[in-house]
Design a protein around this motif. Structure first.
Motif, PDB file in Angstrom:
ATOM      1  N   LYS A 133       3.505   0.787   3.027  1.00 39.96           N
ATOM      2  CA  LYS A 133       3.166  -0.361   3.916  1.00 39.96           C
ATOM      3  C   LYS A 133       3.253  -1.631   3.104  1.00 39.96           C
ATOM      4  O   LYS A 133       2.759  -1.779   2.134  1.00 39.96           O
ATOM      5  N   ASN A 173      -0.975  -6.131  12.855  1.00 42.28           N
ATOM      6  CA  ASN A 173      -1.250  -6.087  11.095  1.00 42.28           C
ATOM      7  C   ASN A 173      -0.436  -6.789  10.182  1.00 42.28           C
ATOM      8  O   ASN A 173      -0.439  -6.837   8.928  1.00 42.28           O
ATOM      9  N   GLU A 195       0.774  -1.055  -0.016  1.00 42.04           N
ATOM     10  CA  GLU A 195       0.081  -0.003   0.016  1.00 42.04           C
ATOM     11  C   GLU A 195       1.022   1.103   0.192  1.00 42.04           C
ATOM     12  O   GLU A 195       1.812   1.333   0.880  1.00 42.04           O
ATOM     13  N   ASN A 223       6.346  -0.467   7.695  1.00 43.46           N
ATOM     14  CA  ASN A 223       6.225   0.596   7.060  1.00 43.46           C
ATOM     15  C   ASN A 223       7.707   0.930   6.657  1.00 43.46           C
ATOM     16  O   ASN A 223       8.569   0.933   7.526  1.00 43.46           O
ATOM     17  N   ASN A 272       5.779   6.896   1.463  1.00 40.95           N
ATOM     18  CA  ASN A 272       5.363   6.122   2.817  1.00 40.95           C
ATOM     19  C   ASN A 272       4.565   4.658   2.377  1.00 40.95           C
ATOM     20  O   ASN A 272       3.702   4.993   1.644  1.00 40.95           O
ATOM     21  N   SER A 283       4.249  -3.664  12.539  1.00 38.75           N
ATOM     22  CA  SER A 283       3.414  -4.073  13.553  1.00 38.75           C
ATOM     23  C   SER A 283       2.944  -5.533  13.448  1.00 38.75           C
ATOM     24  O   SER A 283       2.832  -6.188  12.479  1.00 38.75           O
ATOM     25  N   LEU A 313       0.772   4.730   1.089  1.00 37.11           N
ATOM     26  CA  LEU A 313      -0.137   5.546   2.006  1.00 37.11           C
ATOM     27  C   LEU A 313       0.004   6.949   1.602  1.00 37.11           C
ATOM     28  O   LEU A 313      -1.090   7.762   1.578  1.00 37.11           O
ATOM     29  N   SER A 350       2.888  -6.402   9.099  1.00 37.55           N
ATOM     30  CA  SER A 350       3.123  -5.353   8.125  1.00 37.55           C
ATOM     31  C   SER A 350       4.447  -4.636   8.625  1.00 37.55           C
ATOM     32  O   SER A 350       4.790  -4.224   9.809  1.00 37.55           O
TER      33      SER A 350
END
Length: 652
Positions: free
Chosen positions: A172, A216, A160, A220, A170, A213, A162, A218
């Protein structure tokens, strides 16, 4: 014979020059305040030896580097003041049988952690404003920063984007459950010291982890701008770098910016081992000018070990072929610079870059082994063709071995010619690289820059390693008037998803002769053509490649191609693939063999007007092949049991 004659003349030239030269001695026990005129009064460093040589501008000078080990602390920089004529050239010579070793490195002093058995090293010099080294050597052998997984890859579950603020993105990155399980007990500060190395199409993108995370699944990342065609996707492979939890023997880890932890092999002893980390980015820079080129200097019989640049703390990205990555030896505005019987090993980025405005330079009989990026770069990625003095030309790369490359920056070719002309890349062995073996040209358009280059009698194999895509054993890009790709042996080119080709004429490749080459066992096809003009594919053998033997992409562009007197052998009738049928290339006097007992007896080719009885193709010193050709004046595709004829081709 021409190359042998060239080397004989070269050696004769060295011997004559050395017989009447002023001598300077370098010794591991020397001191730079000495005179250097005898072995007993030897100096220690190359820099001091060149200072003395400049005191004899009208004499030939031989700098004798005595056997032993040296630690070079500063880059040797040669300028227009080091311009010489052949009669008063400078020769830097080591002993041919006992070559001196010059390290561009700092010793690491380990102590053993009694609980884990790992070796721990503290050093404030590790961290610089240029970033961190991704290489250490142990007893002269490359040691990799911790990689997970070490021999395979992960794929992201989701990517993703972001937000984008200016040149920053940024991102993910969703990670698989198996990786999340491994990392769930890893302290966050350790993960923030780690990197993700993405393998995206024809390049790799290394990014530092910003946050993680567990809930999640994931990471970043904060990245510099990535062009649309190289955006990260779920299809791309990735590995983690600098993860302590998965440290394996022979790997190491930055616990923080000043501490390294190394997991030794069982056979390694902390008291008798030498651990080194690079401290100099470049061992040699040659900087002449347009009007006064540094000239007539040779380096012979020397080993350069454990040196090179550092990766920026926020990671690394290249659009293509590590075009923006430096080399430990760099030449600008130089001519008649010769490297002979040089070995460069444990190099963290590229080895040699013959860059701007260089003429008549040679790299002969050298070895490049364990390289973070590539072996040799020629020319630059941008050039003003009207300023001919800035265009590098007439570089000879002969009889070299380039192996175990792309260990950090996977997309580096073994040899790349950017915008340079009249270069000769011949009789080299290039293998175990992460990407293309030899690359020619750097313009995605119909402009003439990389012209009149010769790529001949090279043995190129074990290319790609399944890491990247869109590669060739030999790759070309852009108009290349007069370029010849002849008498090469290429095999075992392995891509990740697509594009493991033997010879790859990419976009706008034009006016190139591809003749007398043998290509086999590549994961995609033996030959691939993108739109180009007036390429001649003559007298080649494309044998038992993975998907098919000959491919093309149309891309709506023009194709003008001669495909003549080639021998094509495949396991079935799938000789052609992709858009070959759309580009309308006439086929003439080619022979096609299918190794499959269930095929029809023959397919008639009306263009076959004469018998093809043999094909001259390879460097006999590399490989000798004895084929039987079952040739017919009517049939170009034949049912045959030729498999035994190709059973003894050397594999990876």
């Amino acid at each position: 014979m021409g190359h042998c004659r060239y080397i004989s003349i070269l050696l004769l030239f060295f011997n004559i020059a050395n017989a009447y030269s002023h001598k300077i001695f370098i010794s591991p026990s020397g001191m730079d305040k000495s005179s250097g005129d005898t072995k007993e009064n030897a100096v220690y460093s190359l820099n001091r030896a060149f200072d003395i040589a400049r005191e004899y501008p009208d004499e030939a000078v031989t700098i004798n580097v005595l056997p032993g080990v040296y630690f070079q602390k500063a880059t040797v920089v040669l300028t227009e003041n080091d311009k010489r004529k052949k009669a008063n050239k400078i020769s830097i010579v080591g002993d041919r049988q006992d070559r001196p070793i010059i390290y561009g490195a700092h010793r690491l002093i380990p102590h053993v952690d009694n609980e884990s058995g790992n070796w721990v090293m503290h050093n404030r010099e590790l961290l610089t404003n240029k970033g961190l080294s991704l290489l250490i050597s142990v007893n002269g052998e490359w040691r990799s920063i911790a990689r997970y997984p070490s021999s395979s890859f992960f794929k992201s579950t989701k990517i993703e984007y972001l937000q984008q603020i200016g040149e920053k993105m940024n991102i993910k990155v969703g990670i698989p459950e198996s990786l999340n399980t491994v990392l769930e007990n890893t302290p966050l500060p350790q993960l923030q010291n780690a990197y993700i190395n993405f393998y995206v199409k024809w390049t790799n993108n290394i990014k530092r982890i910003g946050s993680y995370s567990r809930q999640n699944y994931s990471f970043n990342l904060v990245s510099t701008f990535i062009p649309k065609h190289l955006l990260l996707s779920e299809r791309d492979n990735f590995r983690l770098l600098n993860i302590f939890d998965v440290l394996k023997p022979g790997e190491w880890y930055y616990r923080d910016d000043t501490t390294i932890i190394y997991k030794p092999y069982p056979s390694e002893n902390v008291k008798s081992s030498q651990l080194l980390i690079p401290v100099i980015d470049k061992v040699l820079i040659v900087n002449g000018t347009d009007r006064s080129k540094v000239s007539n200097i040779s380096f012979q019989n020397i080993i350069f070990d454990t040196m090179g640049g550092k990766m920026a703390t926020n990671g690394y990205f290249t659009h293509q072929s590590v075009d923006n990555l430096e080399a430990v030896i760099e030449l600008n505005n130089a001519q008649n610079i010769i490297f002979q019987n040089i070995e460069m090993r444990n190099i963290s980025d590229n080895a040699i870059w013959i860059k701007n405005g260089c003429k008549n330079c040679s790299i002969v009989g050298c070895v490049f082994d364990h390289i973070g990026a590539g072996g040799i770069k020629i020319g630059t990625t941008s050039a003003n063709w009207s300023l001919k003095k800035q265009i590098t030309s007439n570089v000879q790369i002969l009889h070299n071995i380039i192996t175990n490359g792309g260990l950090i920056y996977a997309s580096a070719p073994g040899v790349i010619i950017f915008l340079a002309n009249h270069n000769d890349i011949s009789y080299n062995e290039i293998h175990n690289m992460g990407y293309t073996g030899i690359s020619v040209g750097f313009m995605w358009m119909f402009r003439k820059y990389a012209i009149h280059n010769t790529i001949s009698y090279n043995h190129i194999y074990n290319i790609g390693r399944g890491e990247l895509d869109d590669m060739g054993g030999i790759y070309t890009l852009g108009i290349s008037d007069g370029t010849r790709i002849t008498n090469n042996i290429i095999h075992d080119v392995k891509c990740n998803r697509y594009g493991g080709w033997g010879i790859y004429n990419d976009q706008a490749s034009s006016n190139i002769l591809v003749k007398n080459n043998l290509v086999y066992n590549c994961s995609s096809s033996g030959y691939h053509a993108s739109p180009g003009d007036n390429n001649r594919i003559i007298n080649n053998m494309f044998v038992l490649n993975g998907i098919d033997e000959v491919e093309s992409h149309n891309f709506g562009g023009k194709h003008k191609l001669t495909f003549l007197r080639n021998i094509i052998v495949h396991s079935d009738l799938n000789f052609f693939n992709k858009d070959w049928s759309k580009i309308g290339i006439p086929l003439a006097k080619n022979i096609f063999y299918a190794i499959n007992d269930t095929l029809p007896k023959a397919i008639i080719d009306e263009n076959l007007s004469s018998l093809l009885k043999s094909i001259p193709l390879t460097n006999p010193q590399l490989i000798k092949l004895n084929y039987k050709y079952y040739v017919s004046s009517k049939f170009v595709i034949k049912k045959t049991k030729l498999k035994s004829e190709f059973a003894n081709l050397p594999r990876n």
